[in-house]
Motif scaffolding. Sequence first.
Motif, PDB file in Angstrom:
ATOM      1  N   CYS A  93       0.883  -0.964   0.113  1.00 34.70           N
ATOM      2  CA  CYS A  93       0.155  -0.002   0.073  1.00 34.70           C
ATOM      3  C   CYS A  93       0.819   1.274  -0.093  1.00 34.70           C
ATOM      4  CB  CYS A  93      -0.860   0.028   1.546  1.00 34.70           C
ATOM      5  SG  CYS A  93      -1.940   1.386   1.191  1.00 34.70           S
ATOM      6  N   CYS A 147       0.047   3.977   1.361  1.00 33.42           N
ATOM      7  CA  CYS A 147      -0.224   4.853   2.345  1.00 33.42           C
ATOM      8  C   CYS A 147       0.250   4.118   3.639  1.00 33.42           C
ATOM      9  CB  CYS A 147      -1.780   5.160   2.582  1.00 33.42           C
ATOM     10  SG  CYS A 147      -2.246   5.907   1.230  1.00 33.42           S
ATOM     11  N   ASN A 148       0.081   4.830   4.564  1.00 35.32           N
ATOM     12  CA  ASN A 148       0.707   4.354   6.180  1.00 35.32           C
ATOM     13  C   ASN A 148      -0.462   4.967   7.026  1.00 35.32           C
ATOM     14  OD1 ASN A 148       2.079   3.356   8.305  1.00 35.32           O
ATOM     15  ND2 ASN A 148       3.731   4.787   8.125  1.00 35.32           N
ATOM     16  N   CYS A 149      -1.755   4.828   6.966  1.00 33.54           N
ATOM     17  CA  CYS A 149      -2.762   5.423   7.740  1.00 33.54           C
ATOM     18  C   CYS A 149      -2.572   5.364   9.065  1.00 33.54           C
ATOM     19  CB  CYS A 149      -4.071   4.981   7.148  1.00 33.54           C
ATOM     20  SG  CYS A 149      -4.413   5.025   5.404  1.00 33.54           S
ATOM     21  N   PHE A 202      -4.614   5.037  11.207  1.00 31.92           N
ATOM     22  CA  PHE A 202      -5.674   4.150  11.767  1.00 31.92           C
ATOM     23  C   PHE A 202      -5.248   2.708  11.488  1.00 31.92           C
ATOM     24  CE2 PHE A 202      -7.281   6.772   8.654  1.00 31.92           C
ATOM     25  CZ  PHE A 202      -7.580   5.691   7.614  1.00 31.92           C
ATOM     26  N   CYS A 203      -4.381   2.424  10.575  1.00 35.20           N
ATOM     27  CA  CYS A 203      -4.260   1.164  10.050  1.00 35.20           C
ATOM     28  C   CYS A 203      -3.261   0.392  10.768  1.00 35.20           C
ATOM     29  CB  CYS A 203      -4.108   1.048   8.480  1.00 35.20           C
ATOM     30  SG  CYS A 203      -3.551  -0.346   7.978  1.00 35.20           S
ATOM     31  N   ARG A 208      -1.604  -2.175   9.872  1.00 32.60           N
ATOM     32  CA  ARG A 208      -0.761  -3.272   8.976  1.00 32.60           C
ATOM     33  C   ARG A 208       0.750  -3.016   9.169  1.00 32.60           C
ATOM     34  NH1 ARG A 208       0.535  -0.508   4.486  1.00 32.60           N
ATOM     35  NH2 ARG A 208       0.925  -2.279   3.099  1.00 32.60           N
ATOM     36  N   TYR A 229      -5.694  -5.928   4.162  1.00 34.18           N
ATOM     37  CA  TYR A 229      -4.811  -5.039   4.681  1.00 34.18           C
ATOM     38  C   TYR A 229      -3.597  -4.501   3.804  1.00 34.18           C
ATOM     39  CZ  TYR A 229      -7.045  -4.774   9.074  1.00 34.18           C
ATOM     40  OH  TYR A 229      -8.029  -4.581  10.040  1.00 34.18           O
ATOM     41  N   GLY A 230      -4.041  -4.156   2.545  1.00 31.59           N
ATOM     42  CA  GLY A 230      -3.273  -3.481   1.525  1.00 31.59           C
ATOM     43  C   GLY A 230      -4.156  -2.892   0.398  1.00 31.59           C
ATOM     44  N   ASN A 240      -8.176   2.829  -2.103  1.00 29.33           N
ATOM     45  CA  ASN A 240      -7.738   4.150  -1.418  1.00 29.33           C
ATOM     46  C   ASN A 240      -7.762   5.105  -2.660  1.00 29.33           C
ATOM     47  OD1 ASN A 240      -5.253   3.787  -3.059  1.00 29.33           O
ATOM     48  ND2 ASN A 240      -3.982   3.218  -1.165  1.00 29.33           N
TER      49      ASN A 240
HETATM   50  S1  SF4 Z   1      -4.234  -0.619   3.867  1.00 30.44           S
HETATM   51 FE1  SF4 Z   1      -6.206   1.046   3.648  1.00 30.44          FE
HETATM   52  S2  SF4 Z   1      -5.810   1.748   5.878  1.00 30.44           S
HETATM   53 FE2  SF4 Z   1      -4.211   0.510   5.690  1.00 30.44          FE
HETATM   54  S3  SF4 Z   1      -2.632   1.924   5.081  1.00 30.44           S
HETATM   55 FE3  SF4 Z   1      -3.287   1.307   3.086  1.00 30.44          FE
HETATM   56  S4  SF4 Z   1      -4.892   2.887   2.647  1.00 30.44           S
HETATM   57 FE4  SF4 Z   1      -4.463   3.077   4.799  1.00 30.44          FE
END
Ligand code: SF4
Length: 219
Positions: free
Chosen positions: A37, A39-41, A43-44, A46, A89-90, A120
């Motif tokens: 992914c 991102c590194n949200c 709230f995530c 992963r 989770y990706g 995303n």
């Molecule tokens: S898997 Fe979803 S929530 Fe997790 S970092 Fe990527 S976009 Fe964000």
Amino acid sequence: MVLYTVTGHVGEAGYLDIANSGDLTGKNIYVNMTNRCPCNCVFCLRQTKKMMEGNSLWLKEGEPSVDRVMDLFAPYDLSVINELIFCGYGEPLERVADVCEVIDRLKSKYPDLKVRVNTNGLANLVHGRDITPELAGRFDTVSISLNAPDAEEFLALTRSKFGIGSFEALQEFAVLAKRHVPNVVMTVVEKVMSEEKIELCRKLCNDLGVTLRVRPFES
Ligand code: SF4
């Protein structure tokens, strides 16, 4: 865990391997094909050690091949399910070509299969090209996590590696996806976001011509 159903419980108990999901009639089946992914949200979970070691959605043995995914589907009759959802989770569209191949193979057997991706919305930045034409005829619904009403807040929450331009790219992705996919929705989570901000998101979605879905908060 590559194929799973969602039980409604919070945490690990929320996900059930398809093999333990019993009768699949009317259920949503989720497909988890990557841990990658951009991102590194905040709230995530992963990227945390606990997640990598203990969470059943972390693909410890790496990404399954298309053939492997098809083998996992083989024992099940997908004509009875409600919807197939690429999720996990990706970011599923990191593997857009493989995801499309899985759908094509499944649709050759189940032409009426309903398919959604939870994304995303940054796939065009990931691939450096417009991938939305590849969604045509494959996906019925594209569901994009909006997360925030503006670019600064979006970046603060997602920590996207593509920086401040991510929010605009997400909106462009939604508009382009509408040309190829019947349902394009954006989602925010209730309670996580104030009513005021949800209204701003609703206006943004109206301006883009997509539907806002306010998802229930799961604590
Ligand atoms: S898997 Fe979803 S929530 Fe997790 S970092 Fe990527 S976009 Fe964000």
